[in-house]
Design an enzyme around this catalytic site. Structure first.
Site, PDB file in Angstrom:
ATOM      1  N   LYS A  46     -12.621  -1.450   6.133  1.00  0.00           N
ATOM      2  CA  LYS A  46     -11.996  -2.477   6.965  1.00  0.00           C
ATOM      3  C   LYS A  46     -12.640  -2.526   8.353  1.00  0.00           C
ATOM      4  CE  LYS A  46      -9.096  -2.979   3.495  1.00  0.00           C
ATOM      5  NZ  LYS A  46      -8.278  -1.850   3.156  1.00  0.00           N
ATOM      6  N   ASP A  49      -1.788   6.729   6.322  1.00  0.00           N
ATOM      7  CA  ASP A  49      -2.866   5.875   5.815  1.00  0.00           C
ATOM      8  C   ASP A  49      -3.189   4.870   6.920  1.00  0.00           C
ATOM      9  OD1 ASP A  49      -4.439   3.914   4.678  1.00  0.00           O
ATOM     10  OD2 ASP A  49      -3.047   3.397   3.064  1.00  0.00           O
ATOM     11  N   TRP A  67       0.813  -1.222   0.000  1.00  0.00           N
ATOM     12  CA  TRP A  67       0.000   0.000   0.000  1.00  0.00           C
ATOM     13  C   TRP A  67       0.838   1.259   0.000  1.00  0.00           C
ATOM     14  CZ3 TRP A  67      -4.572  -0.451  -1.830  1.00  0.00           C
ATOM     15  CH2 TRP A  67      -5.297  -1.617  -1.624  1.00  0.00           C
TER      16      TRP A  67
HETATM   17  C1  PLP Z   1      -7.755  -1.330   1.699  1.00  0.00           C
HETATM   18  C2  PLP Z   1      -6.649  -0.347   1.753  1.00  0.00           C
HETATM   19  C3  PLP Z   1      -6.548   0.745   0.863  1.00  0.00           C
HETATM   20  C4  PLP Z   1      -7.455   0.956  -0.359  1.00  0.00           C
HETATM   21  O1  PLP Z   1      -8.767   1.031  -0.126  1.00  0.00           O
HETATM   22  P1  PLP Z   1      -9.796   1.044  -1.368  1.00  0.00           P
HETATM   23  O2  PLP Z   1     -11.030   1.592  -0.732  1.00  0.00           O
HETATM   24  O3  PLP Z   1      -9.947  -0.360  -1.841  1.00  0.00           O
HETATM   25  O4  PLP Z   1      -9.267   1.930  -2.414  1.00  0.00           O
HETATM   26  C5  PLP Z   1      -5.511   1.637   1.033  1.00  0.00           C
HETATM   27  N1  PLP Z   1      -4.615   1.489   2.020  1.00  0.00           N
HETATM   28  C6  PLP Z   1      -4.663   0.430   2.879  1.00  0.00           C
HETATM   29  C7  PLP Z   1      -3.635   0.325   3.936  1.00  0.00           C
HETATM   30  C8  PLP Z   1      -5.675  -0.513   2.764  1.00  0.00           C
HETATM   31  O5  PLP Z   1      -5.712  -1.549   3.605  1.00  0.00           O
END
Ligand code: PLP
Length: 292
Positions: A127, A103, A33
């Site tokens: 999540k 993030d 990521w």
């Molecule tokens: C799931 C995730 C994303 C991306 O999320 P989307 O909504 O699928 O674009 C970005 N960063 C991390 C750390 C993630 O786990």
């Protein structure tokens, strides 16, 4: 606090578009990521990778206590919980006074967080909080800019969302409604302290098992292990595949690890009850007994 559509991925571009005033972003590269964030930021300015754990397949968090951060850097970016690789930060980098951007997608609301230490926190909500398609962004007000480059679409400016209370266009009412339910649940059930205790308790059950197992091995350095995503392996790829198939037959879903890491991965987000982790450990124990 902003509610922005486009899920997590849109934030890779928004961060760079909005925060690169001097055109320089510093990134800590800890896995899949952060690599995506780096690739996107490169479209809008200069990216300096100030630390990386690529040398050991992203199985640890690099030392961020004395990063080489240029004077003109606009921010230091981390992926605070690498979902695929299973690492998390237990202490934040020393950004030498620069804005910290994080993030938190796969750890959002999983433990208490001192928001004042960050310039910007973002998390895709799917999540731990709600349905896919939206991100919550917590941004310091002085980072909202009027002077963005002309190429930045109106929707991609944080100030647009801040000035309009996240109602610049028709909002994702459904996702916001579900997030609201989860926020209330958390507040009524001891807040993030209580959630954190539950998550620690859950993760400990699985890590304790992995630490004593002779068949399964955790893929991450102990001091950097995520409370949310637990990657682990058997000695061979064939056996990994066999465990995944057996787990499926036993009613466990989605235990196959990401192809970049292999093995297995248990995601034990806020919504996974302790009983779910206990059931998985019972299954793995039984598998190990039957295959030695
Ligand atoms: C799931 C995730 C994303 C991306 O999320 P989307 O909504 O699928 O674009 C970005 N960063 C991390 C750390 C993630 O786990």
């Amino acid at each position: 606090v902003l509610f922005i559509q486009g899920g997590g991925t849109v934030q890779f571009a928004m961060v760079a578009m909005n925060l690169m005033k001097n055109g320089v972003g510093c990134y800590v590269e800890t896995g899949a990521w952060s690599k995506k964030a780096i690739a996107e930021a490169k479209k809008y300015g200069e990216v300096k990778i100030v630390a990386s754990s690529a040398d050991k397949n992203f199985s640890y968090i690099p030392d961020c206590s004395n990063l080489d951060i240029p004077e003109n850097a606009d921010y230091v970016y981390i992926c605070e919980n690498e979902t695929i690789n299973g690492t998390t930060y237990f202490s934040l980098p020393d950004t030498k006074g620069k804005v910290l951007v994080s993030d938190q997608s796969s750890m959002f609301l999983s433990r208490p967080c001192d928001v004042s230490r960050y310039g910007l926190i973002w998390g895709g909500v799917q999540k731990n909080v709600g349905p896919a398609g939206m991100a919550v962004v917590i941004i310091r007000e002085d980072l909202l800019r009027d002077d963005l480059p002309k190429f930045v679409p109106t929707y991609m400016s944080y100030k647009t969302h801040a000035d309009n209370d996240s109602l610049y266009n028709t909002p994702n009412c459904w996702a916001i409604y579900c997030c609201g339910k989860v926020f209330k649940y958390l507040l009524d059930n001891g807040g993030l302290e209580a959630m954190h205790r539950r998550n620690e308790e859950k993760a400990k059950i699985l890590y304790d098992f992995l630490d004593q197992s002779k068949l399964f091995t955790g893929a991450v350095r102990k001091e950097d292990r995520s409370l949310m995503n637990v990657p682990f392996v058997t000695p061979t790829k064939d056996q990994d595949a066999d465990v995944v198939a057996a787990s499926k037959a036993a009613g466990f879903d989605n235990l196959k690890g990401h192809k970049s890491v292999g093995g297995l991965r248990a995601s034990i987000y806020n919504a996974m009850p302790k009983e779910g982790v206990e059931a998985l450990v019972e299954f793995l124990k039984k598998y190990e007994q039957e295959h030695n």
